[in-house]
Design an enzyme around this catalytic site. Structure first.
Site, PDB file in Angstrom:
ATOM      1  N   ARG A 237       0.926  -1.127  -0.105  1.00  0.00           N
ATOM      2  CA  ARG A 237       0.024  -0.087   0.048  1.00  0.00           C
ATOM      3  C   ARG A 237       0.779   1.185  -0.050  1.00  0.00           C
ATOM      4  O   ARG A 237       1.897   1.213   0.582  1.00  0.00           O
ATOM      5  CB  ARG A 237      -1.164   0.008   1.106  1.00  0.00           C
ATOM      6  CG  ARG A 237      -1.895  -0.805   1.100  1.00  0.00           C
ATOM      7  CD  ARG A 237      -3.364  -0.443   0.100  1.00  0.00           C
ATOM      8  NE  ARG A 237      -4.191  -1.384   0.170  1.00  0.00           N
ATOM      9  CZ  ARG A 237      -4.612  -2.343  -0.705  1.00  0.00           C
ATOM     10  NH1 ARG A 237      -3.763  -2.741  -1.549  1.00  0.00           N
ATOM     11  NH2 ARG A 237      -5.716  -3.060  -0.460  1.00  0.00           N
ATOM     12  N   GLU A 266      -2.821   8.121  -5.850  1.00  0.00           N
ATOM     13  CA  GLU A 266      -2.932   7.341  -6.959  1.00  0.00           C
ATOM     14  C   GLU A 266      -4.102   7.993  -8.009  1.00  0.00           C
ATOM     15  O   GLU A 266      -5.147   8.232  -7.758  1.00  0.00           O
ATOM     16  CB  GLU A 266      -3.448   5.824  -6.852  1.00  0.00           C
ATOM     17  CG  GLU A 266      -2.352   5.439  -5.819  1.00  0.00           C
ATOM     18  CD  GLU A 266      -2.617   3.745  -5.837  1.00  0.00           C
ATOM     19  OE1 GLU A 266      -3.640   3.305  -6.151  1.00  0.00           O
ATOM     20  OE2 GLU A 266      -1.465   3.209  -5.422  1.00  0.00           O
ATOM     21  N   HIS A 284      -0.017   0.251  -9.657  1.00  0.00           N
ATOM     22  CA  HIS A 284      -0.729  -0.356  -8.952  1.00  0.00           C
ATOM     23  C   HIS A 284      -1.427  -1.768  -9.470  1.00  0.00           C
ATOM     24  O   HIS A 284      -2.524  -1.856  -9.729  1.00  0.00           O
ATOM     25  CB  HIS A 284      -1.939   0.223  -8.185  1.00  0.00           C
ATOM     26  CG  HIS A 284      -2.212  -0.362  -6.740  1.00  0.00           C
ATOM     27  ND1 HIS A 284      -2.524   0.587  -5.593  1.00  0.00           N
ATOM     28  CD2 HIS A 284      -2.094  -1.510  -6.125  1.00  0.00           C
ATOM     29  CE1 HIS A 284      -2.853  -0.300  -4.664  1.00  0.00           C
ATOM     30  NE2 HIS A 284      -2.516  -1.391  -5.137  1.00  0.00           N
TER      31      HIS A 284
END
Length: 311
Positions: A237, A266, A284
Site C-alpha cells: 500500500r 494514485e 498498482h
C-alpha cells in the site's frame, strides 16, 4: 434476490466481460458497472451508489462520511484483499456487512515482487532503459541466489513469496506482528526485529496492510540503516514508504534501487520521483494479473450471492 440493486465501482471488474456476465446471471434486480472506467471523486461515488443495496468495491475510500450519505447500502463485497480503505467500525455501527476473501490474489502479487527483485538486481530494468537511449552498458548486476532477503509482513502474500524464493537458496529474514514460530522453523526462516532485518537484508519486500503502525514504516531513518547495495520493494500500500524520503535516498545513492507499485496518491503526481532511473514504478497492478482479476471477481460475486441466499 429480486429487488436487490448492485453497483460495481472497480474498473478492472467492470471491463471484464466474463465477470460482468457472471454477475448479470446471478439473479439480482439490477446491475450497474463502471463501464466508463471512472475513478470516482467522493460526490460522484455517493451519487453512483445512492440507489444501491450492495456494492462491489476495490480501492475506493469507504469511510463514515460517505456511508452516512448512503442509508440504503447494506452490503459491501470487496474486490481484492486489503480492507484498509473501508471503515469497518462505521460499517458495523450502520449494520453494513463487509464480505471478503483473503489471499485470492497472492500469486499475482508475489510473482511481481520476485520479478522486481530479479529486474533490479540484474540491471534488467536500467539496462533496457539505457539501451533505448543508445547507451551500451554491460553491467549485469548480481544474482539474487544466496542473498539475504527480508520480508516484512508474513501473511498470504509473504508466505507465497517465500515459496517462490526457495529455489534461490536465500537467507530469508522475516518480521510480522503475529507469532508464527512453527511456520518459521518449518521453512528455515529467521525471525528478527525490523531494525535488524533492514540492516542485514540485500533486498527488502513489504507485505503489510497500511495502518497507523505501518504508515511511513520506511522513512529516512530506516533508509539510512540499509546497505548502500540494498533494494526495497513495496507491492502493498502507498504510505508504507515515505516517497519523499525514498526519492532523496535514491538520488543520494544511499540505497541501490527500489520498486513501488502503490502510492500515497494514485495516480502519483511526483514526476521527479517517477523519473529516477533506478526506481521501478508500476500503476498498482500487483494484484491485476489476468488470473487474479478473474479470481477476485469470482470471489466478490460468490460472497455476495451466498450472503443474499442465506438472508
Amino acid at each position: 434476490m429480486k429487488g436487490i440493486k448492485v453497483a460495481v465501482t472497480t474498473v478492472a471488474f467492470s471491463k471484464n466481460e466474463q465477470l460482468v456476465n457472471q454477475l448479470n446471471q446471478s439473479g439480482f434486480e439490477s446491475i450497474k458497472t463502471n463501464t466508463a472506467g471512472k475513478r470516482f471523486e467522493r460526490d460522484e461515488l455517493i451519487d453512483y451508489l445512492s440507489d444501491c443495496d450492495a456494492a462491489i468495491v476495490g480501492l475506493d475510500k469507504i469511510d463514515d462520511e460517505l456511508l452516512k450519505m448512503l442509508p440504503k447500502l447494506k452490503v459491501i463485497s470487496k474486490y481484492g484483499v486489503g480492507l484498509d480503505n473501508i471503515d469497518l467500525k462505521s460499517c458495523e455501527s450502520r449494520d453494513i456487512t463487509v464480505l471478503h476473501t483473503q489471499g485470492v490474489n497472492r500469486r499475482s502479487v508475489s510473482e511481481m515482487a520476485l520479478g522486481f527483485m530479479i529486474c533490479l538486481s540484474r540491471n534488467l530494468y536500467t539496462g533496457s532503459n539505457e539501451l533505448k537511449l543508445g547507451l551500451w552498458n554491460k553491467n549485469g548486476g548480481q544474482q539474487i541466489s544466496g542473498k539475504t532477503i527480508g520480508i516484512i509482513g508474513v501473511g498470504n502474500i509473504g508466505k507465497d513469496l517465500i515459496a517462490l524464493l526457495k529455489p534461490f537458496n536465500c537467507t530469508i529474514l522475516v518480521n510480522d506482528i503475529i507469532d508464527q514460530a512453527d511456520y518459521y522453523a518449518e521453512n528455515n526462516l529467521e525471525e528478527v526485529s525490523k531494525s535488524e532485518l533492514i540492516r542485514r537484508s540485500d533486498i527488502i519486500s513489504i507485505h503489510t496492510p497500511l495502518t497507523e503502525e505501518t504508515m511511513y514504516l520506511i522513512n529516512k531513518d530506516r533508509l539510512a540503516e540499509m546497505k548502500p547495495s540494498a533494494i526495497v520493494i513495496n507491492t502493498a500500500r502507498g504510505g508504507i514508504i515515505n516517497q519523499n524520503d525514498l526519492k532523496n535516498a535514491l538520488k543520494n545513492k544511499l540505497i541501490a534501487g527500489a520498486a513501488i507499485d502503490a502510492y500515497e496518491t494514485e495516480p502519483p503526481e511526483d514526476s521527479d520521483l517517477l523519473a529516477i532511473p533506478n526506481l521501478m514504478n508500476t500503476p498498482h497492478i500487483g494484484g491485476n494479473a489476468r488470473e487474479a482479476v478473474i479470481a477476485m471477481g469470482h470471489s466478490a460475486i460468490d460472497n455476495l450471492t451466498k450472503f443474499y441466499r442465506k438472508n
